[in-house]
Design a protein around this motif. Structure first.
Motif, PDB file in Angstrom:
ATOM      1  N   VAL B   4     146.679 -89.769 -43.732  1.00  0.00           N
ATOM      2  CA  VAL B   4     147.573 -90.583 -42.906  1.00  0.00           C
ATOM      3  C   VAL B   4     147.322 -90.227 -41.449  1.00  0.00           C
ATOM      4  O   VAL B   4     147.250 -89.037 -41.100  1.00  0.00           O
ATOM      5  N   PHE B  34     155.941 -94.161 -46.885  1.00  0.00           N
ATOM      6  CA  PHE B  34     157.249 -93.648 -46.496  1.00  0.00           C
ATOM      7  C   PHE B  34     157.267 -93.317 -45.008  1.00  0.00           C
ATOM      8  O   PHE B  34     156.247 -92.978 -44.415  1.00  0.00           O
ATOM      9  N   TYR B  36     159.579 -90.524 -42.891  1.00  0.00           N
ATOM     10  CA  TYR B  36     160.572 -89.466 -42.900  1.00  0.00           C
ATOM     11  C   TYR B  36     160.924 -89.125 -41.463  1.00  0.00           C
ATOM     12  O   TYR B  36     160.098 -89.237 -40.566  1.00  0.00           O
ATOM     13  N   PHE B  89     157.683 -88.850 -39.356  1.00  0.00           N
ATOM     14  CA  PHE B  89     156.486 -88.598 -40.155  1.00  0.00           C
ATOM     15  C   PHE B  89     156.224 -89.786 -41.063  1.00  0.00           C
ATOM     16  O   PHE B  89     157.103 -90.208 -41.824  1.00  0.00           O
ATOM     17  N   PHE B  99     152.643 -87.722 -60.518  1.00  0.00           N
ATOM     18  CA  PHE B  99     153.595 -86.967 -59.715  1.00  0.00           C
ATOM     19  C   PHE B  99     153.469 -87.404 -58.264  1.00  0.00           C
ATOM     20  O   PHE B  99     152.407 -87.766 -57.805  1.00  0.00           O
ATOM     21  N   GLN B 100     154.546 -87.332 -57.583  1.00  0.00           N
ATOM     22  CA  GLN B 100     154.622 -87.964 -56.282  1.00  0.00           C
ATOM     23  C   GLN B 100     154.293 -86.976 -55.186  1.00  0.00           C
ATOM     24  O   GLN B 100     155.138 -86.638 -54.365  1.00  0.00           O
ATOM     25  N   LYS B 101     153.062 -86.508 -55.165  1.00  0.00           N
ATOM     26  CA  LYS B 101     152.644 -85.620 -54.087  1.00  0.00           C
ATOM     27  C   LYS B 101     152.545 -86.431 -52.809  1.00  0.00           C
ATOM     28  O   LYS B 101     151.893 -87.477 -52.772  1.00  0.00           O
ATOM     29  N   LEU B 102     153.183 -85.963 -51.768  1.00  0.00           N
ATOM     30  CA  LEU B 102     153.175 -86.663 -50.493  1.00  0.00           C
ATOM     31  C   LEU B 102     152.090 -86.109 -49.584  1.00  0.00           C
ATOM     32  O   LEU B 102     151.910 -84.901 -49.483  1.00  0.00           O
ATOM     33  N   PHE B 104     151.240 -86.222 -45.631  1.00  0.00           N
ATOM     34  CA  PHE B 104     151.930 -86.532 -44.383  1.00  0.00           C
ATOM     35  C   PHE B 104     150.958 -86.712 -43.228  1.00  0.00           C
ATOM     36  O   PHE B 104     149.889 -86.097 -43.176  1.00  0.00           O
ATOM     37  N   GLY B 105     151.371 -87.521 -42.274  1.00  0.00           N
ATOM     38  CA  GLY B 105     150.730 -87.539 -40.977  1.00  0.00           C
ATOM     39  C   GLY B 105     151.223 -86.358 -40.149  1.00  0.00           C
ATOM     40  O   GLY B 105     152.052 -85.567 -40.594  1.00  0.00           O
TER      41      GLY B 105
END
Lengths: 113, 114
Positions: B4, B34, B36, B89, B99-102, B104-105
């Motif tokens: 990202v 998403f 955040y 973010f 599984f929802q591994k994120l 991030f920027g």
């Protein structure tokens, strides 16, 4: 609104010491995670946990790290022998289902001196 | 791997100005996207999300549209307030493993002055 609770909010430890960071996820959530954010840098995935076992871990999550859900409510991250570069904000998160957004805790700031 | 990219901050605006924070992504599958927000001294709070192309996520006057053709998820708000000052973010989750591994920027700091 349900919350993810992390304790302590700030911990200072000497290099080489063991630390345990504690988290209480939301009670009906099934998926648990640890992330960390080194000051000024991006938030990084450490580990995910489901059904009492690690489901995925990053390269950061080496043998110095371990996670545990000792009593069905707490979710802990242990760092066996802390290094200066482990200084960061550590975030716990939980989710109910895989396609839901997470709920993050407010974090534990770990300072290794 | 997935990544990202967010615009560098800080973004400095006067109250009631229009906000855009750019976010683009690279992913092999069909990620969920998403935004955040992290207020000073606090943890990460989910602001909004979109799970498929052309979806628009919205919350508290913020909105972002999932654009598959430009691989973007820009955050916008028509009139910012001082209380919107925070770090924002952008993140994605590919869900490939179930599984929802994120991912991030780097985050974009927004500073709103009265």
């Amino acid at each position: 609104e349900p919350e993810v609770t992390q304790t302590p909010s700030h911990q200072v430890t000497q290099m080489g010491q063991e630390v345990i960071l504690r988290c209480v996820p939301i009670s009906n959530h099934l998926y648990f995670y640890w992330y960390r954010q080194i000051l000024g840098q991006k938030v990084e995935f450490l580990v995910s946990f489901y059904n009492n076992e690690i489901s995925e871990k990053s390269e950061i999550f080496d043998d110095q790290f371990s996670v545990e859900r000792p009593d069905g409510s707490n979710f802990t991250l242990k760092i066996r022998s802390t290094k200066l570069e482990d200084s960061a904000m550590y975030f716990c998160a939980s989710s109910k289902q895989v396609d839901y957004g997470y709920t993050f805790g407010s974090g534990t700031r770990l300072t290794v001196v | 791997g997935d990544s990202v990219t967010q615009m560098e901050g800080p973004v400095t605006l006067s109250e009631e100005a229009f906000l855009t924070i750019n976010c683009t992504y690279t992913a092999t599958g069909y990620p969920s996207l998403f935004w955040y927000v992290q207020y000073p001294g606090e943890g990460l709070q989910l602001l909004l999300k979109a799970t498929k192309a052309d979806d628009k996520g919205s919350n508290k006057g913020f909105e972002a549209t999932y654009r598959k053709e430009t691989t973007s998820f820009h955050l916008e708000k028509g009139s910012v307030q001082v209380s919107d000052s925070a770090v924002y973010f952008c993140a994605l989750s590919d869900g490939v493993t179930g599984f929802q591994k994120l991912v991030f920027g780097t985050g974009t700091r927004l500073l709103v002055s009265p």
